[in-house]
Design a protein around this motif. Structure first.
Motif, PDB file in Angstrom:
ATOM      1  N   LYS A 228     -21.149  46.840 206.282  1.00  0.00           N
ATOM      2  CA  LYS A 228     -21.982  46.845 205.091  1.00  0.00           C
ATOM      3  C   LYS A 228     -22.930  48.046 205.121  1.00  0.00           C
ATOM      4  CE  LYS A 228     -21.986  41.771 205.083  1.00  0.00           C
ATOM      5  NZ  LYS A 228     -22.833  40.549 205.068  1.00  0.00           N
ATOM      6  N   PRO A 229     -23.397  48.491 203.978  1.00  0.00           N
ATOM      7  CA  PRO A 229     -24.337  49.625 203.978  1.00  0.00           C
ATOM      8  C   PRO A 229     -25.559  49.385 204.865  1.00  0.00           C
ATOM      9  CG  PRO A 229     -23.528  49.246 201.769  1.00  0.00           C
ATOM     10  CD  PRO A 229     -22.998  48.123 202.603  1.00  0.00           C
ATOM     11  N   GLU A 230     -25.987  48.146 204.977  1.00  0.00           N
ATOM     12  CA  GLU A 230     -27.157  47.848 205.823  1.00  0.00           C
ATOM     13  C   GLU A 230     -26.856  47.951 207.315  1.00  0.00           C
ATOM     14  OE1 GLU A 230     -25.923  45.973 203.336  1.00  0.00           O
ATOM     15  OE2 GLU A 230     -26.035  43.808 203.819  1.00  0.00           O
ATOM     16  N   ASP A 231     -25.598  48.172 207.676  1.00  0.00           N
ATOM     17  CA  ASP A 231     -25.247  48.426 209.075  1.00  0.00           C
ATOM     18  C   ASP A 231     -25.447  49.895 209.447  1.00  0.00           C
ATOM     19  OD1 ASP A 231     -22.486  46.202 208.609  1.00  0.00           O
ATOM     20  OD2 ASP A 231     -24.363  45.765 209.662  1.00  0.00           O
ATOM     21  N   THR A 232     -25.766  50.717 208.486  1.00  0.00           N
ATOM     22  CA  THR A 232     -25.972  52.139 208.738  1.00  0.00           C
ATOM     23  C   THR A 232     -27.124  52.356 209.713  1.00  0.00           C
ATOM     24  OG1 THR A 232     -25.092  52.823 206.605  1.00  0.00           O
ATOM     25  CG2 THR A 232     -26.654  54.319 207.664  1.00  0.00           C
ATOM     26  N   GLY A 233     -26.909  53.274 210.661  1.00  0.00           N
ATOM     27  CA  GLY A 233     -27.945  53.597 211.622  1.00  0.00           C
ATOM     28  C   GLY A 233     -27.383  54.290 212.832  1.00  0.00           C
ATOM     29  N   MET A 234     -28.284  54.640 213.730  1.00  0.00           N
ATOM     30  CA  MET A 234     -27.880  55.189 215.015  1.00  0.00           C
ATOM     31  C   MET A 234     -27.702  54.016 215.966  1.00  0.00           C
ATOM     32  SD  MET A 234     -27.271  58.072 216.569  1.00  0.00           S
ATOM     33  CE  MET A 234     -28.245  59.384 215.819  1.00  0.00           C
ATOM     34  N   TYR A 235     -26.556  53.965 216.600  1.00  0.00           N
ATOM     35  CA  TYR A 235     -26.235  52.891 217.530  1.00  0.00           C
ATOM     36  C   TYR A 235     -26.353  53.404 218.954  1.00  0.00           C
ATOM     37  CZ  TYR A 235     -24.740  49.747 213.833  1.00  0.00           C
ATOM     38  OH  TYR A 235     -24.722  48.922 212.740  1.00  0.00           O
ATOM     39  N   PHE A 236     -27.098  52.661 219.765  1.00  0.00           N
ATOM     40  CA  PHE A 236     -27.364  53.048 221.143  1.00  0.00           C
ATOM     41  C   PHE A 236     -26.781  52.013 222.102  1.00  0.00           C
ATOM     42  CE2 PHE A 236     -30.411  56.403 220.277  1.00  0.00           C
ATOM     43  CZ  PHE A 236     -30.931  56.056 219.041  1.00  0.00           C
ATOM     44  N   CYS A 237     -26.129  52.511 223.129  1.00  0.00           N
ATOM     45  CA  CYS A 237     -25.673  51.666 224.221  1.00  0.00           C
ATOM     46  C   CYS A 237     -26.814  51.550 225.226  1.00  0.00           C
ATOM     47  CB  CYS A 237     -24.442  52.279 224.871  1.00  0.00           C
ATOM     48  SG  CYS A 237     -23.812  51.372 226.288  1.00  0.00           S
ATOM     49  N   VAL A 238     -27.059  50.342 225.698  1.00  0.00           N
ATOM     50  CA  VAL A 238     -28.152  50.090 226.630  1.00  0.00           C
ATOM     51  C   VAL A 238     -27.649  49.205 227.755  1.00  0.00           C
ATOM     52  CG1 VAL A 238     -30.536  49.299 226.861  1.00  0.00           C
ATOM     53  CG2 VAL A 238     -29.734  50.166 224.665  1.00  0.00           C
TER      54      VAL A 238
END
Length: 122
Positions: free
Chosen positions: A87-97
């Protein structure tokens, strides 16, 4: 030295899928807690999902339940995030931690990768 390297981000239309990968080095995998955070523009970083290597137990934030799946490959020291029905609200920078001590409740203070961008258009 611990290093987490993400890959697999990109741009997709709503309803599409992406699979994020995170290769971890410097960990002995057993007993780790690995997860994914994301940060949308102007918003705080949000925990999306994690997996505890000791038992395989998982956690998902409510907004992604039923759409995202986190998994691990012990042999490759890798963790994955399969994202479906984006979904558009899933947009973002994804970080592995990750945390080598397995304390998932403290994942935010663990080791972070550089991030991979996910953009979902409507």
């Amino acid at each position: 030295q611990v290093q987490l390297v993400e890959s697999g981000g990109g741009s997709v239309q709503a309803g599409g899928s992406l699979r994020l990968s995170c290769a971890a080095s410097g960990y002995t995998y057993r007993g780790n807690c690995m997860g994914w955070f994301r940060q949308a523009p102007g918003k705080e970083r949000e925990l999306v999902a994690y997996i505890y290597a000791g038992s395989g137990s998982t956690y998902y934030v409510d907004s992604v339940k039923g759409r995202f799946t986190i998994s691990q490959d012990n042999a490759k020291n890798s963790v994955y995030l399969q994202m479906n029905n984006l979904k558009p609200e899933d947009t973002g920078m994804y970080f592995c931690v990750g945390r080598s001590d397995g304390h998932c409740s403290r994942l935010r203070s663990g080791d972070w990768g550089q991030g991979t961008q996910v953009t979902v258009s409507s």
